[in-house]
Design an enzyme around this catalytic site. Structure first.
Site, PDB file in Angstrom:
ATOM      1  N   GLY A 105      52.185  31.777  53.794  1.00 23.95           N
ATOM      2  CA  GLY A 105      51.509  30.893  52.841  1.00 23.95           C
ATOM      3  C   GLY A 105      50.120  31.384  52.500  1.00 23.95           C
ATOM      4  O   GLY A 105      49.805  32.578  52.627  1.00 23.95           O
ATOM      5  N   ASP A 131      54.649  24.030  51.698  1.00 22.54           N
ATOM      6  CA  ASP A 131      53.641  23.249  50.954  1.00 22.54           C
ATOM      7  C   ASP A 131      53.702  23.431  49.437  1.00 22.54           C
ATOM      8  O   ASP A 131      53.154  22.616  48.698  1.00 22.54           O
ATOM      9  CB  ASP A 131      52.223  23.622  51.422  1.00 22.54           C
ATOM     10  CG  ASP A 131      52.000  23.358  52.901  1.00 22.54           C
ATOM     11  OD1 ASP A 131      52.722  22.517  53.463  1.00 22.54           O
ATOM     12  OD2 ASP A 131      51.112  24.000  53.498  1.00 22.54           O
ATOM     13  N   SER A 219      60.062  -5.195  49.790  1.00 23.87           N
ATOM     14  CA  SER A 219      59.751  -4.056  50.651  1.00 23.87           C
ATOM     15  C   SER A 219      59.303  -2.903  49.767  1.00 23.87           C
ATOM     16  O   SER A 219      59.649  -2.850  48.586  1.00 23.87           O
ATOM     17  CB  SER A 219      60.986  -3.644  51.456  1.00 23.87           C
ATOM     18  OG  SER A 219      61.931  -3.062  50.590  1.00 23.87           O
ATOM     19  N   GLN A 257      60.010  18.082  59.502  1.00 22.49           N
ATOM     20  CA  GLN A 257      60.057  18.510  58.090  1.00 22.49           C
ATOM     21  C   GLN A 257      60.194  20.024  57.938  1.00 22.49           C
ATOM     22  O   GLN A 257      60.603  20.509  56.891  1.00 22.49           O
ATOM     23  CB  GLN A 257      58.763  18.125  57.370  1.00 22.49           C
ATOM     24  CG  GLN A 257      58.548  16.655  57.237  1.00 22.49           C
ATOM     25  CD  GLN A 257      57.104  16.337  56.855  1.00 22.49           C
ATOM     26  OE1 GLN A 257      56.766  16.316  55.683  1.00 22.49           O
ATOM     27  NE2 GLN A 257      56.257  16.099  57.837  1.00 22.49           N
ATOM     28  N   ARG A 258      59.762  20.777  58.947  1.00 20.86           N
ATOM     29  CA  ARG A 258      59.757  22.242  58.794  1.00 20.86           C
ATOM     30  C   ARG A 258      61.045  22.902  59.266  1.00 20.86           C
ATOM     31  O   ARG A 258      61.280  24.073  58.987  1.00 20.86           O
ATOM     32  CB  ARG A 258      58.579  22.836  59.582  1.00 20.86           C
ATOM     33  CG  ARG A 258      57.255  22.733  58.890  1.00 20.86           C
ATOM     34  CD  ARG A 258      56.439  24.002  58.953  1.00 20.86           C
ATOM     35  NE  ARG A 258      56.199  24.503  60.262  1.00 20.86           N
ATOM     36  CZ  ARG A 258      55.014  24.494  60.887  1.00 20.86           C
ATOM     37  NH1 ARG A 258      53.961  23.971  60.283  1.00 20.86           N
ATOM     38  NH2 ARG A 258      54.878  25.011  62.073  1.00 20.86           N
TER      39      ARG A 258
HETATM   40  O1  F6P Z   1      51.331  25.102  55.976  1.00 16.32           O
HETATM   41  C1  F6P Z   1      52.483  24.536  56.508  1.00 16.32           C
HETATM   42  C2  F6P Z   1      52.171  23.334  57.357  1.00 16.32           C
HETATM   43  O2  F6P Z   1      53.383  22.779  57.798  1.00 16.32           O
HETATM   44  C3  F6P Z   1      51.294  22.273  56.687  1.00 16.32           C
HETATM   45  O3  F6P Z   1      52.032  21.440  55.828  1.00 16.32           O
HETATM   46  C4  F6P Z   1      50.719  21.574  57.877  1.00 16.32           C
HETATM   47  O4  F6P Z   1      49.473  20.993  57.559  1.00 16.32           O
HETATM   48  C5  F6P Z   1      50.548  22.675  58.882  1.00 16.32           C
HETATM   49  O5  F6P Z   1      51.427  23.718  58.498  1.00 16.32           O
HETATM   50  C6  F6P Z   1      50.828  22.277  60.303  1.00 16.32           C
HETATM   51  O6  F6P Z   1      50.541  23.352  61.131  1.00 16.32           O
HETATM   52  P1  F6P Z   1      50.947  23.446  62.678  1.00 16.32           P
HETATM   53  O7  F6P Z   1      52.417  23.699  62.760  1.00 16.32           O
HETATM   54  O8  F6P Z   1      50.143  24.575  63.181  1.00 16.32           O
HETATM   55  O9  F6P Z   1      50.603  22.127  63.291  1.00 16.32           O
END
Ligand code: F6P
Length: 325
Positions: A105, A131, A219, A257-258
């Site tokens: 990123g 992001d 809601s 989410q990741r």
């Molecule tokens: O840049 C990707 C991201 O997932 C952001 O959305 C988030 O703020 C950050 O990384 C979280 O980082 P870490 O995994 O180091 O807590």
């Protein structure tokens, strides 16, 4: 530029679904075009610590469907120092690496830009972040998958929010960008999104309460972009104090989410950009990020890609506002 015969590849910063598809595409396309490929583990940290092995086509078998990154990743503080970058360059030379593909990123491509200028190293960047905050590309690798993940979570939260007639503030990632919050709000039929790009004098909570809480709906779901000061907790606290008639809950989605298997969209994006990165080297390109704009591959100079002003279309704000009446 000297002849390129060996290309190093690394992933850096927060992992994102589709990074493995990108590693596979870069590796296979490089080998198909006669280059050697060196895999660098743990991002720039691995370049500094010499964690490097040669990759062949079989090293990237059976990974296109996997989330995360098989190369591991890191946010390297050493690479922010001249000393660290010198070590990285020395290891590149020692291993015979002539050029780099960096998948990551904003921070990772900022590092790539500095390294490329300092040591005259040809680097191609691939936009790998959930992001979607890199300029010059319609989407980044991982963004689509994460949008879908958030949407599925919000669909579930909706069931309980409706049953208990509650307001839910759902906090999502995005660092300083509101793409995830805004578009997942549209996809999940949420009542509002509170995002950093909307820096009006008007209070976004005030606007939501006026607009989103009506007699016909008991809601509501509000997507909130993460923020150290005004995240979901902040807004929930305010509602408790300022509008005690409402029952409020918070859900912070966090790192779930990741993860997960990348969507078809992210696999295709990563595959196209990975192949394009190798073509870019063969065309003599360097120090650009590969992107896709209007379905065409584009080269975006690092300086443009990392600008922190990728706009959210007004139209998207309007779509959510109109559909959440
Ligand atoms: O840049 C990707 C991201 O997932 C952001 O959305 C988030 O703020 C950050 O990384 C979280 O980082 P870490 O995994 O180091 O807590």
């Amino acid at each position: 530029m000297g002849k390129i015969s060996c290309i190093g590849i690394l992933t850096s910063g927060g992992d994102s679904p589709g990074m493995n598809a990108a590693i596979r595409a870069v590796t296979r396309s490089a080998i198909a075009n006669g280059f050697r490929v060196m895999a660098i583990y743990r991002g720039y940290e691995g370049l500094i610590n010499d964690e490097i092995v040669e990759f062949h086509t079989e090293n990237v078998s059976n990974i296109i469907q996997r989330g995360g990154t098989i190369l591991k990743t890191a946010r390297s503080h050493d690479f922010e120092t001249t000393e660290g970058r010198k070590k990285a360059y020395k290891n590149m030379k020692k291993r015979g690496i002539d050029a780099l593909v960096v998948i990551g990123g904003n921070g990772s491509l900022t590092g790539a830009r500095i390294f490329a200028e300092e040591f005259d190293v040809p680097i191609i960047g691939l936009p790998g972040t959930i992001d979607n905050d890199l300029n010059g590309t319609d989407s980044t690798i991982g963004y689509d998958t994460t949008l879908n993940t958030i949407m599925e979570c919000v669909d579930r939260i909706r069931d309980t929010a409706t049953s208990h007639e509650r307001i839910f503030f759902v906090e999502v990632m995005g660092r300083d960008a509101g793409f995830l919050a805004q578009n997942s709000a549209i996809a999940a039929g949420a009542e509002a999104a509170i995002i950093p790009e909307v820096l009006t004098d008007a209070d976004q909570l005030e606007q939501f309460i006026k607009r989103g809480i009506r007699k016909s709906k008991n809601s509501s779901i509000v997507l909130v972009s993460e923020s150290p000061k005004c995240g979901a907790m902040y807004y929930a606290e305010r509602v408790r104090k300022e509008y005690p008639q409402y029952d409020v809950r918070v859900s912070i989605l966090g790192h779930l989410q990741r993860g997960g298997s990348p969507s078809a969209g992210d696999r295709i994006l990563a595959s196209r950009l990975g192949v394009a990165a190798i073509n870019a080297f063969m065309e003599g390109q360097r120090n650009v990020m590969m992107g896709i704009k209007n379905d065409e591959v584009v080269y975006v100079p690092f300086s443009n890609a990392i600008k922190s002003d990728k706009p959210i279309k007004e139209e998207l704000l309007n779509v959510l506002a109109v559909l959440s009446i």
